[in-house]
Structures are given as structure tokens and as C-alpha cells.
Design a protein around this motif. Structure first.
Motif, PDB file in Angstrom:
ATOM      1  N   ILE A  46      28.554  55.386  25.025  1.00 20.07           N
ATOM      2  CA  ILE A  46      29.803  55.399  24.276  1.00 20.07           C
ATOM      3  C   ILE A  46      30.287  53.979  23.998  1.00 20.07           C
ATOM      4  O   ILE A  46      30.785  53.685  22.904  1.00 20.07           O
ATOM      5  CB  ILE A  46      30.896  56.222  25.024  1.00 20.07           C
ATOM      6  N   GLU A  47      30.091  53.060  24.961  1.00 25.62           N
ATOM      7  CA  GLU A  47      30.499  51.670  24.741  1.00 25.62           C
ATOM      8  C   GLU A  47      29.641  51.019  23.658  1.00 25.62           C
ATOM      9  O   GLU A  47      30.149  50.260  22.823  1.00 25.62           O
ATOM     10  CB  GLU A  47      30.373  50.876  26.045  1.00 25.62           C
ATOM     11  N   THR A  48      28.346  51.315  23.671  1.00 28.99           N
ATOM     12  CA  THR A  48      27.450  50.745  22.659  1.00 28.99           C
ATOM     13  C   THR A  48      27.813  51.267  21.272  1.00 28.99           C
ATOM     14  O   THR A  48      27.869  50.498  20.295  1.00 28.99           O
ATOM     15  CB  THR A  48      25.984  51.087  22.985  1.00 28.99           C
ATOM     16  N   ALA A  49      28.056  52.571  21.176  1.00 30.49           N
ATOM     17  CA  ALA A  49      28.422  53.153  19.874  1.00 30.49           C
ATOM     18  C   ALA A  49      29.722  52.557  19.362  1.00 30.49           C
ATOM     19  O   ALA A  49      29.827  52.158  18.184  1.00 30.49           O
ATOM     20  CB  ALA A  49      28.545  54.668  20.006  1.00 30.49           C
ATOM     21  N   HIS A  50      30.725  52.466  20.235  1.00 30.67           N
ATOM     22  CA  HIS A  50      32.017  51.925  19.820  1.00 30.67           C
ATOM     23  C   HIS A  50      31.886  50.450  19.444  1.00 30.67           C
ATOM     24  O   HIS A  50      32.434  49.998  18.426  1.00 30.67           O
ATOM     25  CB  HIS A  50      33.029  52.107  20.947  1.00 30.67           C
ATOM     26  N   GLY A  51      31.138  49.698  20.282  1.00 35.17           N
ATOM     27  CA  GLY A  51      30.937  48.292  19.981  1.00 35.17           C
ATOM     28  C   GLY A  51      30.236  48.074  18.651  1.00 35.17           C
ATOM     29  O   GLY A  51      30.574  47.155  17.892  1.00 35.17           O
ATOM     30  N   HIS A  52      29.249  48.924  18.351  1.00 33.36           N
ATOM     31  CA  HIS A  52      28.521  48.819  17.088  1.00 33.36           C
ATOM     32  C   HIS A  52      29.466  48.997  15.898  1.00 33.36           C
ATOM     33  O   HIS A  52      29.392  48.258  14.904  1.00 33.36           O
ATOM     34  CB  HIS A  52      27.432  49.885  17.063  1.00 33.36           C
ATOM     35  N   ILE A  53      30.368  49.958  16.022  1.00 35.66           N
ATOM     36  CA  ILE A  53      31.332  50.203  14.942  1.00 35.66           C
ATOM     37  C   ILE A  53      32.290  49.021  14.791  1.00 35.66           C
ATOM     38  O   ILE A  53      32.559  48.551  13.673  1.00 35.66           O
ATOM     39  CB  ILE A  53      32.105  51.509  15.208  1.00 35.66           C
ATOM     40  N   LEU A  54      32.784  48.506  15.912  1.00 36.84           N
ATOM     41  CA  LEU A  54      33.732  47.386  15.860  1.00 36.84           C
ATOM     42  C   LEU A  54      33.075  46.131  15.304  1.00 36.84           C
ATOM     43  O   LEU A  54      33.728  45.311  14.638  1.00 36.84           O
ATOM     44  CB  LEU A  54      34.292  47.114  17.251  1.00 36.84           C
ATOM     45  N   LEU A  55      31.790  45.954  15.550  1.00 35.42           N
ATOM     46  CA  LEU A  55      31.072  44.783  15.044  1.00 35.42           C
ATOM     47  C   LEU A  55      31.016  44.767  13.524  1.00 35.42           C
ATOM     48  O   LEU A  55      30.896  43.696  12.906  1.00 35.42           O
ATOM     49  CB  LEU A  55      29.642  44.784  15.601  1.00 35.42           C
ATOM     50  N   THR A  56      31.107  45.944  12.917  1.00 38.86           N
ATOM     51  CA  THR A  56      30.937  46.055  11.468  1.00 38.86           C
ATOM     52  C   THR A  56      32.075  45.395  10.707  1.00 38.86           C
ATOM     53  O   THR A  56      31.893  44.934   9.568  1.00 38.86           O
ATOM     54  CB  THR A  56      30.842  47.548  11.077  1.00 38.86           C
ATOM     55  N   ASP A  57      33.253  45.313  11.307  1.00 39.14           N
ATOM     56  CA  ASP A  57      34.433  44.719  10.663  1.00 39.14           C
ATOM     57  C   ASP A  57      34.693  43.338  11.268  1.00 39.14           C
ATOM     58  O   ASP A  57      34.794  43.198  12.487  1.00 39.14           O
ATOM     59  CB  ASP A  57      35.635  45.632  10.886  1.00 39.14           C
ATOM     60  N   LEU A  58      34.799  42.320  10.415  1.00 38.01           N
ATOM     61  CA  LEU A  58      35.043  40.961  10.908  1.00 38.01           C
ATOM     62  C   LEU A  58      36.289  40.886  11.774  1.00 38.01           C
ATOM     63  O   LEU A  58      36.338  40.133  12.754  1.00 38.01           O
ATOM     64  CB  LEU A  58      35.185  39.991   9.731  1.00 38.01           C
TER      65      LEU A  58
END
Length: 356
Positions: free
Chosen positions: A305-317
Motif C-alpha cells: 500500500i505504501e509503494t502504490a501510494h508513493g507511486h501515485i504521489l510521485l506522479t505530481d511534482l
């Protein structure tokens, strides 16, 4: 969680054995007459409890702890004693009981990602058992040990681990085919498809998932997991729009089946598929839903869940630094518990051209 579509005396008897209760204690536990329990034990599959008693049995099974539910599933998979072929008993009953208890411990160890202790317990049996010397129950336990050893390797997740897991699963498949337990064999086919996906063989994995999603040997929950994993393979292959459609179907089925953990997992996968499709607002909404409804108690679940959330947050500067911090936490947990496949996934996310 174990479930039963239609109770007969066979399932009711298996639950009594799993709970390790006498006829009297079991009758008191359920609130039925001792004679009723005795009839279940005597007539097994030839008798069906009344509808109100079916509901009582549903509740008793649902309230049983994980170890008891595991025993229940194992007893059902073994089948009635009178239907098993006779053979020379090379393994003693105490050995069977100890082996079964060790398998229950291994399941808990794998859930907690305690790989070292799980490996020690598995070696105790796989290192000494000779399949051709085992009676049917011993052979069943041997097959279960092979599956759990494959699960151990798959969870660790290096490429060598995946190759070993594939071999172990294939050996277990032969065992359960010989024993005539098609449900177990089909579950192994599902695990083999997961190994193929983890190894990057996305198209063959998606094709196999699609076949298994309609395979009646599997339970409705397992068929729905296969459906969800079609979407996972498609999303990894960049086919996010199609993946979203398939995952949404799976999420709806999990809701109908009353499988809240699987439903939350589907929300997590939908979040990543929407991220891949470029819809960050929906991705964040789905990941928030997943975090709010999932339990995420094991290290693997927390890393995922942390990896998935982190991946999404990385997408936006605007949220990239927060995403990196989240991936750092996931990486620390994965490293601590030896989750090498997850570490590789986190590294892949970090090194994506989108963020460099």
C-alpha cells in the motif's frame, strides 16, 4: 476467510475436528442437540442441516480463528477417510498431527514474513519425507509443504526464487493430481500464473488468469482473484483502460461475495491503473478508499500500500517529495523482512523515466 456455500454433515464434521471439540462441546458451542452432531458425524455428505442451522454453522466458521479455519480447509481437502485408498502406513498418526501443526505455524510465519523460521519448519519435513513411502494423508501434507515452500520462495521474489517456486509448485501439482484433489491443483495453477506475472511474462499470465477466472474447480473468491489479476497484468503491460474495466468487475464481485480485504486490494490496484491512465484525482480517491478500508497488518501488505501510494504521489511534482518519503518507508520495511521482489518494484518506480 474460509466459507461454505452449502453445509452438509461432512463440512459440519470437519468444523468440529478443526475446532478440536467433542460432540458434546460442539453441540453446546452451536446451540444444537448432541444427537444432531452425532447424525452429522454418522451420515456426513448424505445429510444437510436445516436452513437455520446452516446460518449457525456459517457464524461459527466466520468466528473461528485463522488457524482453525486453515485446519478446516485441510480436513475438507483430505476428503472422508472411508473414500481414501488403502496403503501401507509409513507415517504414524502422531507424525501426521505434528506435521499438520507445523504447517499451521508455517502459514502464520509466511503471513508475518518470518521466512527463516518458516524455512526451518519446512526443511524438517521436506528434507526427510519420501513421497513414495507416504500414505494418502502424509502425501497430502507433503503436497501442502511443497506449496508453502513455493509460497516462501515467491514472497522473497528474486528471479532464482521464482524459478524454484515454479518447480515446487509443479511438484505439488503432481501430488494433488495423483490424490485426485482438483481444487488444490487449480489453486497451484493460479500460483504458477502469479509467478509468470512476477517474472515479467505478462501476456501468458493474463491469458492463464482469464482461463482460471472461469474454472469451476476454484472457489468463487479464487475465480474473482484471477479476474482481478488479469487487470494487474494488463496494467503492468500499459493497457490501463482495459485493466480498469476488468478490475472494476472484480471489485463488484468481491463486494457481492462479502470479501472486504480482497475488495480493498482491488481498490489499491484500481488506483494504480488510474494513475497509469493519467487520472490522478481518481487514483488518489481509490488509494484513499483502499487505505480506509484495508487492514494492511502484515509487512507485505504495508509495503504494497505504501509503494502504490508513493507511486501515485510521485506522479505530481507538488507531492513528489512526499512520494519519495513514502517509498523510503516501504523500502525500509521490505529490506527488513527480505521482500526482495518488492524492493525491486520500488527501485523500478524510482528509476522510471517519468521521474528522472
Amino acid at each position: 476467510m474460509a466459507t461454505v456455500q452449502q453445509w452438509t454433515g461432512e463440512e459440519a464434521h470437519a468444523l468440529r475436528r478443526a475446532l478440536r471439540m467433542s460432540v458434546r462441546a460442539y453441540a453446546d458451542h452451536l446451540g444444537v442437540a448432541e444427537r444432531t452432531v452425532a447424525n452429522w458425524d454418522k451420515h456426513r455428505a448424505a445429510i444437510e442441516p436445516r436452513p437455520d442451522t446452516q446460518a449457525i454453522l456459517d457464524t461459527a466458521l466466520a468466528r473461528a480463528d485463522a488457524v482453525t479455519q486453515t485446519r478446516f480447509v485441510q480436513f475438507l481437502a483430505q476428503g472422508p477417510l472411508e473414500r481414501r485408498p488403502s496403503t501401507t502406513l509409513a507415517a504414524t498418526i502422531p507424525d501426521h498431527e505434528t506435521w499438520t501443526e507445523d504447517l499451521e505455524r508455517i502459514v502464520v510465519c509466511l503471513d508475518r514474513q518470518d521466512f527463516a523460521f518458516a524455512a526451518t519448519l519446512l526443511e524438517r519435513w521436506l528434507g526427510h519425507a519420501q513421497p513414495h513411502d507416504l500414505d494418502p494423508r502424509g502425501l497430502y501434507l507433503y503436497g501442502r509443504s511443497l506449496v508453502l515452500s513455493g509460497d516462501l520462495r515467491r514472497l522473497q521474489g528474486t528471479l532464482q526464487d521464482l524459478m524454484t517456486a515454479k518447480r515446487l509448485y509443479c511438484d505439488a501439482y503432481d501430488v494433488f493430481t495423483e490424490l485426485g484433489i482438483p481444487r488444490r491443483a487449480a489453486q497451484i495453477e493460479l500460483s504458477l500464473a502469479v509467478v509468470a506475472e512476477m517474472a515479467g511474462r505478462l501476456t501468458p499470465a493474463a491469458t492463464r488468469y482469464q482461463q482460471l477466472a472461469g474454472d469451476k474447480r476454484l472457489s468463487p473468491a479464487d475465480r474473482t482473484r484471477a479476474l482481478l489479476w488479469i487487470g494487474t497484468a494488463l496494467a503492468k503491460d500499459g493497457r490501463n483502460e482495459f485493466a480498469i474495466e476488468v478490475m472494476q468487475q472484480a471489485a463488484e464481485r468481491f463486494e457481492d461475495l462479502n470479501e472486504p480485504e480482497d475488495w480493498a486490494n482491488a481498490q489499491q490496484k484500481l488506483a494504480l491503473a488510474h494513475r497509469g491512465a493519467g487520472d490522478l484525482s481518481r487514483a488518489l480517491a481509490y488509494i484513499d478508499t483502499a487505505r480506509s478500508n484495508g487492514r494492511f497488518e502484515t509487512p507485505l501488505q504495508r509495503v504494497q500500500i505504501e509503494t502504490a501510494h508513493g507511486h501515485i504521489l510521485l506522479t505530481d511534482l507538488a507531492t513528489r517529495s512526499e512520494g519519495h518519503a513514502m517509498l523510503d518507508r516501504a523500502s525500509d520495511i521490505a529490506a527488513h523482512y527480505g521482500l526482495k521482489h518488492q524492493l525491486r518494484s520500488i527501485k523500478t518506480v524510482r528509476n522510471s523515466k517519468e521521474y528522472t
